[in-house]
Design a protein around this motif. Structure first.
Motif, PDB file in Angstrom:
ATOM      1  N   MET A  85     -14.930   8.328  10.091  1.00 26.48           N
ATOM      2  CA  MET A  85     -14.575   9.473  10.052  1.00 26.48           C
ATOM      3  C   MET A  85     -14.452  10.403  11.168  1.00 26.48           C
ATOM      4  O   MET A  85     -14.326   9.555  12.612  1.00 26.48           O
ATOM      5  N   ARG A 118     -23.811   7.931  15.153  1.00 28.48           N
ATOM      6  CA  ARG A 118     -23.888  10.157  15.412  1.00 28.48           C
ATOM      7  C   ARG A 118     -22.382  10.363  14.693  1.00 28.48           C
ATOM      8  O   ARG A 118     -23.282  11.783  14.675  1.00 28.48           O
ATOM      9  N   HIS A 132     -17.558  24.432   0.037  1.00 27.58           N
ATOM     10  CA  HIS A 132     -18.585  22.897   0.496  1.00 27.58           C
ATOM     11  C   HIS A 132     -18.580  23.142   1.623  1.00 27.58           C
ATOM     12  O   HIS A 132     -18.807  23.669   3.050  1.00 27.58           O
ATOM     13  N   ARG A 187     -19.093  25.627  10.948  1.00 24.94           N
ATOM     14  CA  ARG A 187     -18.009  26.784  11.470  1.00 24.94           C
ATOM     15  C   ARG A 187     -16.756  26.661  10.734  1.00 24.94           C
ATOM     16  O   ARG A 187     -15.736  27.586  10.607  1.00 24.94           O
ATOM     17  N   LEU A 200     -10.160  16.274  11.126  1.00 21.24           N
ATOM     18  CA  LEU A 200     -10.860  16.343   9.193  1.00 21.24           C
ATOM     19  C   LEU A 200     -11.111  18.474   9.437  1.00 21.24           C
ATOM     20  O   LEU A 200     -10.941  19.019   8.981  1.00 21.24           O
ATOM     21  N   PHE A 201     -11.599  18.264  10.470  1.00 22.16           N
ATOM     22  CA  PHE A 201     -11.791  19.758  10.748  1.00 22.16           C
ATOM     23  C   PHE A 201     -10.964  20.715  10.396  1.00 22.16           C
ATOM     24  O   PHE A 201     -10.961  22.293   9.901  1.00 22.16           O
ATOM     25  N   ALA A 258     -28.329   9.025  19.807  1.00 18.37           N
ATOM     26  CA  ALA A 258     -28.543   9.332  20.858  1.00 18.37           C
ATOM     27  C   ALA A 258     -27.509  11.040  20.299  1.00 18.37           C
ATOM     28  O   ALA A 258     -26.648  11.549  20.197  1.00 18.37           O
ATOM     29  N   THR A 259     -28.348  11.531  19.824  1.00 14.89           N
ATOM     30  CA  THR A 259     -28.162  13.161  19.614  1.00 14.89           C
ATOM     31  C   THR A 259     -29.007  13.978  19.521  1.00 14.89           C
ATOM     32  O   THR A 259     -30.446  13.927  20.290  1.00 14.89           O
ATOM     33  N   PHE A 287     -13.394  21.245  -0.299  1.00 22.60           N
ATOM     34  CA  PHE A 287     -12.414  19.893   0.638  1.00 22.60           C
ATOM     35  C   PHE A 287     -12.669  18.237   1.341  1.00 22.60           C
ATOM     36  O   PHE A 287     -14.266  18.669   1.276  1.00 22.60           O
ATOM     37  N   GLY A 288     -12.014  17.461   0.944  1.00 25.61           N
ATOM     38  CA  GLY A 288     -12.761  16.166   0.662  1.00 25.61           C
ATOM     39  C   GLY A 288     -11.835  15.458   1.426  1.00 25.61           C
ATOM     40  O   GLY A 288     -10.505  15.581   1.002  1.00 25.61           O
ATOM     41  N   TRP A 320     -27.326  20.066  19.257  1.00 27.27           N
ATOM     42  CA  TRP A 320     -26.164  19.057  19.089  1.00 27.27           C
ATOM     43  C   TRP A 320     -25.799  19.484  17.414  1.00 27.27           C
ATOM     44  O   TRP A 320     -25.003  20.559  17.041  1.00 27.27           O
ATOM     45  N   CYS A 339     -15.316  14.893  -2.358  1.00 24.81           N
ATOM     46  CA  CYS A 339     -16.408  16.404  -1.889  1.00 24.81           C
ATOM     47  C   CYS A 339     -15.358  17.138  -2.814  1.00 24.81           C
ATOM     48  O   CYS A 339     -15.924  18.254  -2.860  1.00 24.81           O
ATOM     49  N   ASN A 365     -19.846  21.762   7.194  1.00 17.30           N
ATOM     50  CA  ASN A 365     -19.684  22.476   8.357  1.00 17.30           C
ATOM     51  C   ASN A 365     -19.798  23.833   8.504  1.00 17.30           C
ATOM     52  O   ASN A 365     -19.201  24.702   7.637  1.00 17.30           O
ATOM     53  N   ASN A 411     -24.796  17.306   3.261  1.00 17.47           N
ATOM     54  CA  ASN A 411     -22.995  17.539   2.959  1.00 17.47           C
ATOM     55  C   ASN A 411     -23.160  16.783   2.108  1.00 17.47           C
ATOM     56  O   ASN A 411     -23.086  15.662   2.697  1.00 17.47           O
ATOM     57  N   ARG A 471     -23.103  22.669  16.607  1.00 18.43           N
ATOM     58  CA  ARG A 471     -21.887  21.528  16.154  1.00 18.43           C
ATOM     59  C   ARG A 471     -21.454  21.862  14.240  1.00 18.43           C
ATOM     60  O   ARG A 471     -20.343  21.951  13.765  1.00 18.43           O
TER      61      ARG A 471
HETATM   62  N1  COA Z   1     -24.764  14.009  18.264  1.00 21.57           N
HETATM   63  C1  COA Z   1     -24.482  14.210  19.885  1.00 21.57           C
HETATM   64  N2  COA Z   1     -23.373  13.987  20.628  1.00 21.57           N
HETATM   65  C2  COA Z   1     -22.123  14.073  19.349  1.00 21.57           C
HETATM   66  C3  COA Z   1     -22.981  13.520  17.780  1.00 21.57           C
HETATM   67  C4  COA Z   1     -23.978  13.889  17.636  1.00 21.57           C
HETATM   68  N3  COA Z   1     -24.101  13.711  16.297  1.00 21.57           N
HETATM   69  N4  COA Z   1     -21.376  13.794  17.384  1.00 21.57           N
HETATM   70  C5  COA Z   1     -20.326  13.382  18.150  1.00 21.57           C
HETATM   71  N5  COA Z   1     -20.687  13.575  18.903  1.00 21.57           N
HETATM   72  C6  COA Z   1     -19.896  13.861  20.253  1.00 21.57           C
HETATM   73  C7  COA Z   1     -19.307  13.280  20.833  1.00 21.57           C
HETATM   74  O1  COA Z   1     -19.286  11.504  20.634  1.00 21.57           O
HETATM   75  C8  COA Z   1     -18.041  13.849  21.192  1.00 21.57           C
HETATM   76  O2  COA Z   1     -18.497  13.467  22.446  1.00 21.57           O
HETATM   77  P1  COA Z   1     -17.508  13.219  23.672  1.00 21.57           P
HETATM   78  O3  COA Z   1     -16.199  14.364  23.545  1.00 21.57           O
HETATM   79  O4  COA Z   1     -18.212  12.964  25.332  1.00 21.57           O
HETATM   80  O5  COA Z   1     -16.510  11.974  23.469  1.00 21.57           O
HETATM   81  C9  COA Z   1     -18.253  15.265  21.148  1.00 21.57           C
HETATM   82  O6  COA Z   1     -19.796  15.728  20.407  1.00 21.57           O
HETATM   83  C10 COA Z   1     -17.502  16.105  20.383  1.00 21.57           C
HETATM   84  O7  COA Z   1     -17.238  15.371  18.994  1.00 21.57           O
HETATM   85  P2  COA Z   1     -16.405  16.381  18.411  1.00 21.57           P
HETATM   86  O8  COA Z   1     -15.661  15.206  17.192  1.00 21.57           O
HETATM   87  O9  COA Z   1     -15.018  16.697  19.244  1.00 21.57           O
HETATM   88  O10 COA Z   1     -17.382  16.879  17.553  1.00 21.57           O
HETATM   89  P3  COA Z   1     -17.017  18.619  16.982  1.00 21.57           P
HETATM   90  O11 COA Z   1     -17.221  19.822  17.401  1.00 21.57           O
HETATM   91  O12 COA Z   1     -15.206  18.505  16.559  1.00 21.57           O
HETATM   92  O13 COA Z   1     -18.466  18.556  15.971  1.00 21.57           O
HETATM   93  C11 COA Z   1     -17.999  17.809  13.443  1.00 21.57           C
HETATM   94  C12 COA Z   1     -18.115  16.897  15.123  1.00 21.57           C
HETATM   95  C13 COA Z   1     -17.573  16.379  13.293  1.00 21.57           C
HETATM   96  C14 COA Z   1     -18.843  18.019  12.817  1.00 21.57           C
HETATM   97  C15 COA Z   1     -16.578  18.554  12.964  1.00 21.57           C
HETATM   98  O14 COA Z   1     -15.899  17.645  13.565  1.00 21.57           O
HETATM   99  C16 COA Z   1     -16.663  18.278  11.427  1.00 21.57           C
HETATM  100  O15 COA Z   1     -17.787  19.169  11.460  1.00 21.57           O
HETATM  101  N6  COA Z   1     -15.851  18.043  11.170  1.00 21.57           N
HETATM  102  C17 COA Z   1     -15.417  18.524   9.702  1.00 21.57           C
HETATM  103  C18 COA Z   1     -16.467  17.298   8.988  1.00 21.57           C
HETATM  104  C19 COA Z   1     -16.259  16.841   7.048  1.00 21.57           C
HETATM  105  O16 COA Z   1     -15.671  17.727   6.744  1.00 21.57           O
HETATM  106  N7  COA Z   1     -16.062  15.837   6.836  1.00 21.57           N
HETATM  107  C20 COA Z   1     -16.065  15.720   5.641  1.00 21.57           C
HETATM  108  C21 COA Z   1     -15.218  16.209   4.896  1.00 21.57           C
HETATM  109  S1  COA Z   1     -16.094  16.361   3.555  1.00 21.57           S
END
Ligand code: COA
Length: 328
Positions: free
Chosen positions: A218, A154, A255, A260, A223-224, A30-31, A315-316, A35, A115, A258, A285, A39
């Motif tokens: 995750m 997702r 790295h 953002r 983590l962000f 469900a994406t 960063f990882g 999004w 990472c 994301n 990634n 994001r």
């Molecule tokens: N599609 C649609 N919705 C999604 C989704 C997807 N693929 N993944 C998550 N969501 C939803 C969540 O369930 C949440 O819904 P809710 O508000 O109903 O609970 C909403 O989107 C927001 O989730 P959130 O985790 O707060 O989003 P975010 O803005 O933080 O973005 C990431 C999520 C993962 C993209 C972001 O946090 C990120 O990039 N983090 C760092 C990741 C990283 O660096 N990882 C590895 C280290 S290298």
């Protein structure tokens, strides 16, 4: 003892053929493209074949790096493979790669810093060159994250991807050199991204597989924030160690977790957007491989020229972070 200067003699990379687009993912979880794009900045990613493992990707990247460095596999003194997706728990993927390359029976080991692995690997390898113990070291970052993400989750499956990048390092006789390296870690963040099962804490069993604990988990949001803080800290530390300012940086390869995160770091450090290397749109990634592939792309695309100051920052998981400044 006077230390030798260390340079990158050649780079190479390899990404698998198979493309997985955001539209493909819309049919799996469900994406939406909207999004994922807004994001993360990711549009598509490359996914390894069923029979393609980390050592296979590493082999192609390594062959290209060796060719560009004009080094024969038999001339290598050491092989370091940075990966969180090794072919097996053991033996090391570096040993499997050594055999595939036909390298001499030299030192070969895996290094796991998630990472940040490529920059950890470059820094570790550099010490052997600097002291004169070895002359030619292959550092490879190879990841097949598609094998450990949960394709029903997702939160993770839209982000991670597969790829490999490699660099041959050796002593430098001109101005080209690794100017500074900064490595860091904080095990207090170990829970932020992990694969819970399959190790000695929670050995693989029917139950762990049924609970999907052999897949990556995750906490993206936490983590962000940690990533932005750690990358900024690492950049400042590596620039300071090299006696440099952010305005001295000619090219930045961050790295690719994301868009953002990258934007926030670039803004805070005061780097210019047109000097930033981005491959996450097409590659996602690739964990340790992201910066390694980015470096090779930048070299091949002539984004980096002799004398440029190149900043690499990661960063990882762990959590770990690292930053290196190179005079090209
Ligand atoms: N599609 C649609 N919705 C999604 C989704 C997807 N693929 N993944 C998550 N969501 C939803 C969540 O369930 C949440 O819904 P809710 O508000 O109903 O609970 C909403 O989107 C927001 O989730 P959130 O985790 O707060 O989003 P975010 O803005 O933080 O973005 C990431 C999520 C993962 C993209 C972001 O946090 C990120 O990039 N983090 C760092 C990741 C990283 O660096 N990882 C590895 C280290 S290298």
């Amino acid at each position: 003892m006077s230390l030798r200067k260390v340079k990158i003699a050649g780079t190479g990379s390899y990404i698998p053929q198979r493309v997985l687009t955001n539209a493909d993912l819309e049919r799996m979880v469900a994406t939406s493209d909207e999004w994922i794009s807004s994001r993360t900045g990711i549009k598509e990613r490359r996914i390894a074949d069923e029979n393609e493992a980390a050592s296979d990707l590493a082999y192609h990247a390594a062959r290209r790096a060796l060719k560009n460095a004009q080094v024969k596999p038999e001339d290598l003194d050491m092989i370091i493979v940075a990966t969180i997706t090794p072919d097996m728990i053991f033996p090391a993927t570096a040993c499997i790669l050594q055999e595939k390359l036909g390298a001499r029976k030299v030192a070969a080991f895996d290094l796991e810093a998630a990472c940040s692995g490529f920059l950890y690997g470059l820094t570790v390898g550099s010490q052997f060159i600097a002291t004169g113990m070895y002359d030619t070291i292959l550092v490879v970052a190879s990841e097949t994250l598609s094998k450990i993400v949960d394709w029903q989750d997702r939160n993770t499956c839209v982000i991670f991807a597969d790829g490999a990048g490699a660099a041959v390092i050796g002593p430098s006789s001109d101005s080209g050199r690794i100017i500074s390296s900064y490595l860091g870690a904080d095990g207090g963040g170990a829970d932020l991204v992990k694969v819970p099962a399959g190790g000695s804490r929670l050995p693989a069993s029917f139950q762990t597989v049924q609970n999907r604990q052999h897949y990556m988990k995750m906490k993206g949001n936490e983590l962000f924030k940690t990533a932005v803080r750690a990358m900024i800290h690492a950049i400042h530390a590596s620039l300071e160690e090299g006696n440099l300012k952010s305005s001295d940086v000619d090219y930045f390869i961050p790295h690719q977790a994301n868009m953002r995160i990258i934007d926030a770091v670039v803004k805070k450090v005061g780097l210019s957007q047109d000097k930033v290397h981005i491959n996450l749109e097409q590659c996602g990634n690739m964990s340790a491989a992201s910066v390694a592939v980015g470096l090779d792309e930048a070299v091949r695309g002539k984004k980096i020229k002799k004398g440029d100051k190149v900043l690499l920052t990661c960063f990882g998981g762990g959590v770990t972070w690292a930053s290196i400044v190179i005079e090209w």
